[in-house]
Design a protein around this motif. Structure first.
Motif, PDB file in Angstrom:
ATOM      1  N   GLY A  15       0.828  -1.205   0.000  1.00 51.61           N
ATOM      2  CA  GLY A  15       0.000   0.000   0.000  1.00 51.61           C
ATOM      3  C   GLY A  15       0.864   1.257   0.000  1.00 51.61           C
ATOM      4  O   GLY A  15       2.099   1.187  -0.090  1.00 51.61           O
ATOM      5  N   VAL A  17       1.757   3.318   2.298  1.00 53.73           N
ATOM      6  CA  VAL A  17       2.758   3.458   3.360  1.00 53.73           C
ATOM      7  C   VAL A  17       4.024   2.700   2.986  1.00 53.73           C
ATOM      8  O   VAL A  17       5.142   3.230   3.085  1.00 53.73           O
ATOM      9  CB  VAL A  17       2.185   2.959   4.717  1.00 53.73           C
ATOM     10  N   LEU A  43      -6.020   2.945  -3.152  1.00 56.28           N
ATOM     11  CA  LEU A  43      -5.450   4.289  -3.003  1.00 56.28           C
ATOM     12  C   LEU A  43      -4.061   4.375  -3.608  1.00 56.28           C
ATOM     13  O   LEU A  43      -3.734   5.311  -4.340  1.00 56.28           O
ATOM     14  CB  LEU A  43      -5.428   4.706  -1.525  1.00 56.28           C
ATOM     15  N   SER A  44      -3.243   3.382  -3.340  1.00 52.58           N
ATOM     16  CA  SER A  44      -1.879   3.446  -3.883  1.00 52.58           C
ATOM     17  C   SER A  44      -1.881   3.189  -5.391  1.00 52.58           C
ATOM     18  O   SER A  44      -1.023   3.698  -6.119  1.00 52.58           O
ATOM     19  CB  SER A  44      -0.954   2.462  -3.164  1.00 52.58           C
ATOM     20  N   LYS A  53       7.256  11.725  -5.352  1.00 50.73           N
ATOM     21  CA  LYS A  53       7.497  11.985  -3.925  1.00 50.73           C
ATOM     22  C   LYS A  53       7.458  10.739  -3.055  1.00 50.73           C
ATOM     23  O   LYS A  53       6.715   9.808  -3.328  1.00 50.73           O
ATOM     24  CB  LYS A  53       6.394  12.914  -3.400  1.00 50.73           C
TER      25      LYS A  53
HETATM   26  N1  NAD Z   1       3.858   9.147  -2.188  1.00 49.63           N
HETATM   27  C1  NAD Z   1       2.718   9.503  -2.701  1.00 49.63           C
HETATM   28  O1  NAD Z   1       2.661  10.069  -3.797  1.00 49.63           O
HETATM   29  C2  NAD Z   1       1.455   9.237  -1.953  1.00 49.63           C
HETATM   30  C3  NAD Z   1       0.230   9.557  -2.556  1.00 49.63           C
HETATM   31  C4  NAD Z   1      -0.932   9.269  -1.864  1.00 49.63           C
HETATM   32  C5  NAD Z   1      -0.881   8.697  -0.607  1.00 49.63           C
HETATM   33  N2  NAD Z   1       0.313   8.400  -0.043  1.00 49.63           N
HETATM   34  C6  NAD Z   1       0.377   7.805   1.292  1.00 49.63           C
HETATM   35  O2  NAD Z   1      -0.211   6.513   1.232  1.00 49.63           O
HETATM   36  C7  NAD Z   1      -0.677   6.168   2.525  1.00 49.63           C
HETATM   37  C8  NAD Z   1      -2.011   5.479   2.430  1.00 49.63           C
HETATM   38  O3  NAD Z   1      -1.896   4.347   1.597  1.00 49.63           O
HETATM   39  P1  NAD Z   1      -2.946   3.135   1.666  1.00 49.63           P
HETATM   40  O4  NAD Z   1      -4.318   3.689   1.698  1.00 49.63           O
HETATM   41  O5  NAD Z   1      -2.547   2.195   0.601  1.00 49.63           O
HETATM   42  O6  NAD Z   1      -2.735   2.532   3.132  1.00 49.63           O
HETATM   43  P2  NAD Z   1      -1.663   1.480   3.698  1.00 49.63           P
HETATM   44  O7  NAD Z   1      -0.426   1.457   2.937  1.00 49.63           O
HETATM   45  O8  NAD Z   1      -1.587   1.758   5.161  1.00 49.63           O
HETATM   46  O9  NAD Z   1      -2.412   0.083   3.491  1.00 49.63           O
HETATM   47  C9  NAD Z   1      -3.572  -0.180   4.229  1.00 49.63           C
HETATM   48  C10 NAD Z   1      -3.573  -1.610   4.767  1.00 49.63           C
HETATM   49  O10 NAD Z   1      -3.864  -2.507   3.683  1.00 49.63           O
HETATM   50  C11 NAD Z   1      -2.971  -3.604   3.720  1.00 49.63           C
HETATM   51  N3  NAD Z   1      -2.905  -4.092   2.333  1.00 49.63           N
HETATM   52  C12 NAD Z   1      -2.077  -3.689   1.338  1.00 49.63           C
HETATM   53  N4  NAD Z   1      -2.386  -4.319   0.186  1.00 49.63           N
HETATM   54  C13 NAD Z   1      -3.409  -5.150   0.450  1.00 49.63           C
HETATM   55  C14 NAD Z   1      -4.167  -6.078  -0.337  1.00 49.63           C
HETATM   56  N5  NAD Z   1      -3.927  -6.233  -1.642  1.00 49.63           N
HETATM   57  N6  NAD Z   1      -5.169  -6.755   0.272  1.00 49.63           N
HETATM   58  C15 NAD Z   1      -5.452  -6.578   1.594  1.00 49.63           C
HETATM   59  N7  NAD Z   1      -4.773  -5.712   2.391  1.00 49.63           N
HETATM   60  C16 NAD Z   1      -3.771  -5.011   1.819  1.00 49.63           C
HETATM   61  C17 NAD Z   1      -1.713  -3.015   4.297  1.00 49.63           C
HETATM   62  O11 NAD Z   1      -0.901  -4.021   4.855  1.00 49.63           O
HETATM   63  C18 NAD Z   1      -2.263  -2.071   5.360  1.00 49.63           C
HETATM   64  O12 NAD Z   1      -2.546  -2.772   6.551  1.00 49.63           O
HETATM   65  C19 NAD Z   1      -0.740   7.458   3.340  1.00 49.63           C
HETATM   66  O13 NAD Z   1       0.239   7.439   4.335  1.00 49.63           O
HETATM   67  C20 NAD Z   1      -0.453   8.541   2.322  1.00 49.63           C
HETATM   68  O14 NAD Z   1       0.238   9.634   2.879  1.00 49.63           O
HETATM   69  C21 NAD Z   1       1.472   8.646  -0.695  1.00 49.63           C
END
Ligand code: NAD
Length: 249
Positions: A15, A17, A43-44, A53
């Protein structure tokens, strides 16, 4: 383990994070080691997959540590999303809604009409077929393409007036304050809902348009409010923004 920094990129699979932390670590290891992003949450897939970034929370602040280091490649495979829990699909839909509101009326209309279907099918089914294609494919593609259109010409953020920053004025403070009760997209969405109401108050949006946006948000099962979203938090966030964005609001 020996990592050849040019020839053997680190592969980040996870994801947002995970992609952020691995990307940041890659920017530190031997000053810069190439890496590949493989997003596995919605989201990712639509957001953290693109752009240069990386960001890691530090000292109670959102993304206070980070770097500008684009991956050498991003591999997009929607099938990862089939195991993502329902709430996290809503969370990812918030980032798609952001691009819809900022740049693409057609995407907004698709989320209005097919958002619930996408939410209930984890972006896996093409039964919601439109005349010209699969709605899961179409909506995610538009979200990514509109995001890329904004990021590519301004990769290093020389221009701070960024459409993709909609929803990012108050949400970083809110997200950090209530961690882990709100997910990233949910906090962004509460910020967007608030700004939608402010825009209506100021005459930039009609009441019918405001209501339509809020209804779409509710259909996507996203929160529009949180009890820690106070006027003090709004003021604090505005001050932070003024301090770090050359006075730009
Ligand atoms: N760098 C960037 O351009 C950018 C852009 C947007 C968001 N972000 C960051 O991304 C973070 C949010 O990302 P997120 O929403 O993916 O949350 P996350 O990375 O915390 O993932 C959420 C949960 O889903 C689990 N998971 C991952 N893949 C899975 C799958 N296929 N099936 C079941 N569970 C799964 C993970 O282990 C975690 O427990 C925020 O911290 C945000 O700041 C970064």
């Amino acid at each position: 383990m020996v990592v050849y920094k040019k020839l053997e990129p680190i592969i980040a699979i996870g994801g947002g994070v995970c992609l952020d932390i691995v990307g940041f670590a890659a920017s530190l290891y031997r000053r810069r080691t190439t890496y590949i992003r493989v997003p596995t949450t919605l989201l990712s897939y639509v957001d953290a997959s693109v752009g240069a970034k990386t960001g890691v929370n530090f000292s109670q602040c959102k993304n206070k540590l980070g770097s500008y280091i684009p991956p050498v490649a991003t591999f997009l495979d929607r099938s990862f999303i089939q195991t993502v829990p329902h709430r996290q699909i809503s969370n990812g839909l918030a980032e798609m809604l952001k691009m819809a509101l900022m740049k693409h009326k057609g995407l907004f209309e698709l989320l209005e009409s097919h958002g619930k279907f996408l939410l209930d099918t984890n972006f896996q089914s093409c039964n919601g077929l439109l005349d010209h294609g699969c709605v899961a494919l179409m909506t995610s593609r538009i979200a990514i393409e509109t995001m890329l259109e904004e990021l590519a010409p301004n990769l290093w953020e020389g221009d701070l007036d960024r459409l993709v920053d909609f929803g990012l004025l108050i949400s970083p403070e809110l997200e950090m304050k209530v961690l882990p009760t709100l997910m990233h997209g949910e906090a962004v969405n509460i910020d967007m809902a608030y700004m939608t109401c402010v825009s209506n108050d100021r005459g930039f949006l009609t009441t019918a348009e405001r209501n339509r946006i809020i209804q779409c948000i509710k259909n996507l099962e996203l929160p529009v409010w949180h009890h820690d979203f106070s006027l003090n938090l709004v003021k604090k966030s505005l001050n932070e923004r003024l301090k770090h964005s050359e006075g730009l609001q």
